[in-house]
Enzyme design. Structure first.
Site, PDB file in Angstrom:
ATOM      1  N   GLN A 126       0.831  -1.211   0.000  1.00  0.00           N
ATOM      2  CA  GLN A 126       0.000   0.000   0.000  1.00  0.00           C
ATOM      3  C   GLN A 126       0.864   1.260   0.000  1.00  0.00           C
ATOM      4  O   GLN A 126       1.583   1.515   0.970  1.00  0.00           O
ATOM      5  CB  GLN A 126      -0.884  -0.002   1.253  1.00  0.00           C
ATOM      6  CG  GLN A 126      -1.795   1.203   1.378  1.00  0.00           C
ATOM      7  CD  GLN A 126      -2.539   1.225   2.708  1.00  0.00           C
ATOM      8  OE1 GLN A 126      -2.082   0.650   3.688  1.00  0.00           O
ATOM      9  NE2 GLN A 126      -3.686   1.882   2.741  1.00  0.00           N
ATOM     10  N   GLY A 127       0.775   2.044  -1.060  1.00  0.00           N
ATOM     11  CA  GLY A 127       1.563   3.274  -1.163  1.00  0.00           C
ATOM     12  C   GLY A 127       0.689   4.499  -0.946  1.00  0.00           C
ATOM     13  O   GLY A 127       0.409   5.248  -1.895  1.00  0.00           O
ATOM     14  N   TYR A 128       0.253   4.708   0.280  1.00  0.00           N
ATOM     15  CA  TYR A 128      -0.532   5.894   0.627  1.00  0.00           C
ATOM     16  C   TYR A 128       0.361   6.945   1.303  1.00  0.00           C
ATOM     17  O   TYR A 128       0.529   8.036   0.819  1.00  0.00           O
ATOM     18  CB  TYR A 128      -1.663   5.517   1.607  1.00  0.00           C
ATOM     19  CG  TYR A 128      -2.974   5.087   0.994  1.00  0.00           C
ATOM     20  CD1 TYR A 128      -3.031   4.494  -0.254  1.00  0.00           C
ATOM     21  CD2 TYR A 128      -4.165   5.264   1.694  1.00  0.00           C
ATOM     22  CE1 TYR A 128      -4.234   4.085  -0.791  1.00  0.00           C
ATOM     23  CE2 TYR A 128      -5.389   4.863   1.167  1.00  0.00           C
ATOM     24  CZ  TYR A 128      -5.424   4.271  -0.077  1.00  0.00           C
ATOM     25  OH  TYR A 128      -6.621   3.879  -0.589  1.00  0.00           O
ATOM     26  N   GLU A 244      -9.929  -1.281   5.127  1.00  0.00           N
ATOM     27  CA  GLU A 244      -8.720  -1.462   5.943  1.00  0.00           C
ATOM     28  C   GLU A 244      -9.131  -1.640   7.399  1.00  0.00           C
ATOM     29  O   GLU A 244      -8.461  -2.315   8.170  1.00  0.00           O
ATOM     30  CB  GLU A 244      -7.805  -0.238   5.788  1.00  0.00           C
ATOM     31  CG  GLU A 244      -6.528  -0.325   6.607  1.00  0.00           C
ATOM     32  CD  GLU A 244      -5.498   0.765   6.277  1.00  0.00           C
ATOM     33  OE1 GLU A 244      -5.712   1.524   5.327  1.00  0.00           O
ATOM     34  OE2 GLU A 244      -4.481   0.833   6.977  1.00  0.00           O
ATOM     35  N   SER A 382      -4.637   7.129  13.174  1.00  0.00           N
ATOM     36  CA  SER A 382      -4.157   7.107  14.572  1.00  0.00           C
ATOM     37  C   SER A 382      -5.323   7.273  15.551  1.00  0.00           C
ATOM     38  O   SER A 382      -6.402   7.749  15.181  1.00  0.00           O
ATOM     39  CB  SER A 382      -3.129   8.212  14.787  1.00  0.00           C
ATOM     40  OG  SER A 382      -3.788   9.460  14.886  1.00  0.00           O
ATOM     41  N   ASN A 383      -5.088   6.883  16.809  1.00  0.00           N
ATOM     42  CA  ASN A 383      -6.165   6.961  17.795  1.00  0.00           C
ATOM     43  C   ASN A 383      -6.616   8.401  18.045  1.00  0.00           C
ATOM     44  O   ASN A 383      -7.788   8.649  18.329  1.00  0.00           O
ATOM     45  CB  ASN A 383      -5.738   6.278  19.098  1.00  0.00           C
ATOM     46  CG  ASN A 383      -5.825   4.760  18.977  1.00  0.00           C
ATOM     47  OD1 ASN A 383      -5.973   4.234  17.871  1.00  0.00           O
ATOM     48  ND2 ASN A 383      -5.742   4.058  20.086  1.00  0.00           N
TER      49      ASN A 383
HETATM   50  C1  LIG Z   1       4.077  -0.078  11.441  1.00  0.00           C
HETATM   51  C2  LIG Z   1       3.375   0.815  10.465  1.00  0.00           C
HETATM   52  C3  LIG Z   1       2.973   0.309   9.249  1.00  0.00           C
HETATM   53  C4  LIG Z   1       2.370   1.136   8.309  1.00  0.00           C
HETATM   54  N1  LIG Z   1       2.057   0.626   7.072  1.00  0.00           N
HETATM   55  C5  LIG Z   1       1.625   1.464   6.097  1.00  0.00           C
HETATM   56  C6  LIG Z   1       1.457   0.974   4.755  1.00  0.00           C
HETATM   57  O1  LIG Z   1       1.654  -0.208   4.449  1.00  0.00           O
HETATM   58  N2  LIG Z   1       1.088   1.867   3.797  1.00  0.00           N
HETATM   59  C7  LIG Z   1       0.838   3.192   4.071  1.00  0.00           C
HETATM   60  O2  LIG Z   1       0.491   3.923   3.158  1.00  0.00           O
HETATM   61  N3  LIG Z   1       0.990   3.676   5.335  1.00  0.00           N
HETATM   62  C8  LIG Z   1       1.386   2.837   6.347  1.00  0.00           C
HETATM   63  N4  LIG Z   1       1.573   3.325   7.625  1.00  0.00           N
HETATM   64  C9  LIG Z   1       1.416   4.758   7.861  1.00  0.00           C
HETATM   65  C10 LIG Z   1       0.282   5.139   8.779  1.00  0.00           C
HETATM   66  O3  LIG Z   1      -0.943   5.126   8.111  1.00  0.00           O
HETATM   67  C11 LIG Z   1       0.628   6.533   9.330  1.00  0.00           C
HETATM   68  O4  LIG Z   1       1.746   6.364  10.194  1.00  0.00           O
HETATM   69  C12 LIG Z   1      -0.496   7.158  10.091  1.00  0.00           C
HETATM   70  O5  LIG Z   1      -1.538   7.523   9.223  1.00  0.00           O
HETATM   71  C13 LIG Z   1      -0.034   8.413  10.884  1.00  0.00           C
HETATM   72  O6  LIG Z   1       0.622   9.306  10.038  1.00  0.00           O
HETATM   73  P1  LIG Z   1       2.093   9.866  10.389  1.00  0.00           P
HETATM   74  O7  LIG Z   1       2.961   8.710  10.773  1.00  0.00           O
HETATM   75  O8  LIG Z   1       2.518  10.717   9.264  1.00  0.00           O
HETATM   76  O9  LIG Z   1       1.895  10.740  11.702  1.00  0.00           O
HETATM   77  P2  LIG Z   1       1.347  12.226  11.761  1.00  0.00           P
HETATM   78  O10 LIG Z   1       0.139  12.342  10.908  1.00  0.00           O
HETATM   79  O11 LIG Z   1       2.479  13.157  11.515  1.00  0.00           O
HETATM   80  O12 LIG Z   1       0.916  12.316  13.274  1.00  0.00           O
HETATM   81  C14 LIG Z   1       1.864  12.489  14.332  1.00  0.00           C
HETATM   82  C15 LIG Z   1       1.076  12.543  15.636  1.00  0.00           C
HETATM   83  O13 LIG Z   1       0.187  13.676  15.621  1.00  0.00           O
HETATM   84  C16 LIG Z   1      -1.151  13.247  15.832  1.00  0.00           C
HETATM   85  N5  LIG Z   1      -2.049  14.049  14.994  1.00  0.00           N
HETATM   86  C17 LIG Z   1      -1.933  14.315  13.671  1.00  0.00           C
HETATM   87  N6  LIG Z   1      -2.952  15.067  13.246  1.00  0.00           N
HETATM   88  C18 LIG Z   1      -3.756  15.298  14.315  1.00  0.00           C
HETATM   89  C19 LIG Z   1      -4.978  16.012  14.524  1.00  0.00           C
HETATM   90  N7  LIG Z   1      -5.604  16.613  13.496  1.00  0.00           N
HETATM   91  N8  LIG Z   1      -5.522  16.009  15.764  1.00  0.00           N
HETATM   92  C20 LIG Z   1      -4.912  15.362  16.796  1.00  0.00           C
HETATM   93  N9  LIG Z   1      -3.738  14.677  16.673  1.00  0.00           N
HETATM   94  C21 LIG Z   1      -3.170  14.651  15.448  1.00  0.00           C
HETATM   95  C22 LIG Z   1      -1.191  11.786  15.407  1.00  0.00           C
HETATM   96  O14 LIG Z   1      -2.209  11.072  16.062  1.00  0.00           O
HETATM   97  C23 LIG Z   1       0.189  11.308  15.864  1.00  0.00           C
HETATM   98  O15 LIG Z   1       0.168  10.999  17.227  1.00  0.00           O
HETATM   99  C24 LIG Z   1       2.135   2.510   8.613  1.00  0.00           C
HETATM  100  C25 LIG Z   1       2.514   3.008   9.863  1.00  0.00           C
HETATM  101  C26 LIG Z   1       3.130   2.186  10.776  1.00  0.00           C
HETATM  102  C27 LIG Z   1       3.552   2.772  12.102  1.00  0.00           C
END
Ligand SMILES: Cc1cc2nc3c(=O)[nH]c(=O)nc-3n(C[C@H](O)[C@H](O)[C@H](O)COP(=O)(O)OP(=O)(O)OC[C@H]3O[C@@H](n4cnc5c(N)ncnc54)[C@H](O)[C@@H]3O)c2cc1C
Length: 399
Positions: A126-128, A244, A382-383
């Site tokens: 998955q390349g999101y 998902e 995220s939660n």
């Molecule tokens: C082990 C693992 C596997 C993954 N696999 C895939 C995959 O196969 N393909 C893919 O595309 N993605 C994948 N992901 C990515 C995942 O979907 C993202 O990590 C996730 O959506 C969070 O984005 P970020 O890491 O950029 O954190 P950020 O969006 O930068 O968030 C950082 C922190 O800020 C908080 N935050 C951000 N915005 C808000 C808001 N509006 N209000 C309150 N809090 C906020 C978040 O909850 C988090 O605690 C994976 C992630 C992990 C950890």
């Protein structure tokens, strides 16, 4: 609402249980129970066993080779698989991409890709997400520029789970930068063997190579690999995310994890008594069990409503938050129960090396699982983001 299982559903549970006891290779369930990785071959083997039985695609309609099961049957199947320590099916092709192709793909795409997902010929990733585009996914920057019969893709994806095994990646790419962010995104299917793609490992806290960065430099993708219409990718992306987030509560995982904690805490001593008799520890185990029972009932209520045709709404966000909190609490209880034996978390003990485990049975993978499962409250939305959704819907401000 009736939350008890009908005689037909109980018979179905029995059928699944018999199948698992006859067909799940013991070395595989041992590996899952002990938290050891299965490797690509292990995943492919289990995929083939389920495909031969016709039970690989519980969420697909019959016309595409799926099981045609309802929500209760799917729940029973997942539950029994967890209890038997069956490997998790890699979801990217089967449960994420396939529903998108079935709903929005061209006939050629359906005919070509769906059978290859079932047969295991294609391993999808998955390349999101991108650096800077996770929670705020619509801000993604990987660009696809039309050049004759091709798109030319440049940019970077990140956190790409098991991308090192994949031969295909489905990607969200920017095809128009002049409009509102969501209106300029397209959904592309990209062959990982295309020149210009580089996969770089990211090593997680547990020492495992589970995720990757994927870099694209002038990658030429045939236009027929566009799903649906150009610039409509956000619609398909959101549709995929609803798939998902299936089995999000992870009830079966937590039940199996809690049983393991109890076994471990009964065997470990604390001040001359079994740890499970320590009032503070026992109270935490009891609280986790109460939370799990409450969530399991909520999960069944939602499944029952879904079987009656109601689409789950904000409830899936509630299950995501509560389910991951419970799983992380169980990981923490296991870590505390293992005590000093959780400290080494030698990768050989987890990955199945030659050395015998250092601590008592069940302690080798505890630290690795604790660290690895920090991810549960991050991925799949995220939660914090789930809490925002719940707050908007329940406290006002719209969905
Ligand atoms: C082990 C693992 C596997 C993954 N696999 C895939 C995959 O196969 N393909 C893919 O595309 N993605 C994948 N992901 C990515 C995942 O979907 C993202 O990590 C996730 O959506 C969070 O984005 P970020 O890491 O950029 O954190 P950020 O969006 O930068 O968030 C950082 C922190 O800020 C908080 N935050 C951000 N915005 C808000 C808001 N509006 N209000 C309150 N809090 C906020 C978040 O909850 C988090 O605690 C994976 C992630 C992990 C950890």
């Amino acid at each position: 609402m009736d939350l008890s299982y009908s005689p037909e559903e109980q018979a179905f549970r029995q059928e699944v249980r018999s199948f698992l006891s006859e067909n799940l290779p013991p070395e595989m369930s041992d590996a899952v129970r002990e938290g050891r990785g299965l490797g690509k071959e292990g995943h492919e083997r289990w995929h083939a066993i389920l495909n031969a039985q016709g039970w690989l695609a519980p969420n697909w309609p019959l016309e595409f080779g799926g099981c045609g099961w309802n929500a209760v049957q799917r729940h029973i199947f997942e539950d029994e698989c967890c209890q038997a320590f069956a490997p998790r099916i890699v979801p990217f092709g089967l449960t994420m991409l396939a529903p998108v192709l079935q709903k929005f793909g061209s006939q050629e795409q359906k005919d070509h890709y769906l059978p290859r997902i079932l047969s295991g010929e294609d391993w999808w990733c998955q390349g999101y997400s991108e650096p800077g585009a996770g929670s705020d996914l619509a801000s993604l920057k990987t660009k696809a520029v039309r050049d004759g019969d091709h798109y030319v893709v440049n940019g970077q994806k990140t956190w790409t789970t098991l991308g090192q095994h994949a031969n295909w990646i489905f990607c969200l790419v920017r095809t128009d930068s002049s409009v509102k962010q969501q209106a300029g995104i397209s959904f592309l299917l990209i062959d990982m063997d295309t020149p210009g793609i580089e996969v770089r490992p990211i090593i997680l806290l547990d020492g495992a190579h589970e995720v990757n960065e994927v870099w694209f430099t002038d990658v030429r993708v045939p236009v027929e690999n566009l799903v649906g219409e150009e610039n409509q990718g956000w619609t398909y992306a959101k549709f995929l995310l609803t798939h998902e987030r299936t089995n999000i509560a992870g009830v079966g995982f937590s039940q199996a994890g809690l049983a393991a904690v109890k076994r471990l805490a009964a065997a470990e001593q604390h001040r001359g008594r079994p740890l499970i008799e320590n009032p503070h520890f026992a109270a935490r185990v009891a609280q986790a069990e109460i939370d799990l029972m409450a969530m399991s009932t909520t999960n069944l209520r939602i499944i029952s409503a879904a079987a009656g045709g109601q689409a789950p709404g904000v409830e899936s966000s509630m299950l995501k938050v509560k389910g991951t909190q419970i799983r992380q609490e169980i990981n923490d209880l296991a870590r505390r129960a293992a005590g000093v034996y959780a400290m080494p978390f030698a990768s050989e003990g987890v990955a199945g090396g030659n050395e015998p485990p250092i601590g008592p049975e069940g302690t080798a993978p505890v630290a690795a699982q604790y660290f690895n499962n920090r991810k549960l409250s991050i991925f799949g939305g995220s939660n914090e983001i789930q809490r925002n959704i719940i707050a908007k819907v329940k406290l006002g401000g719209g969905a």
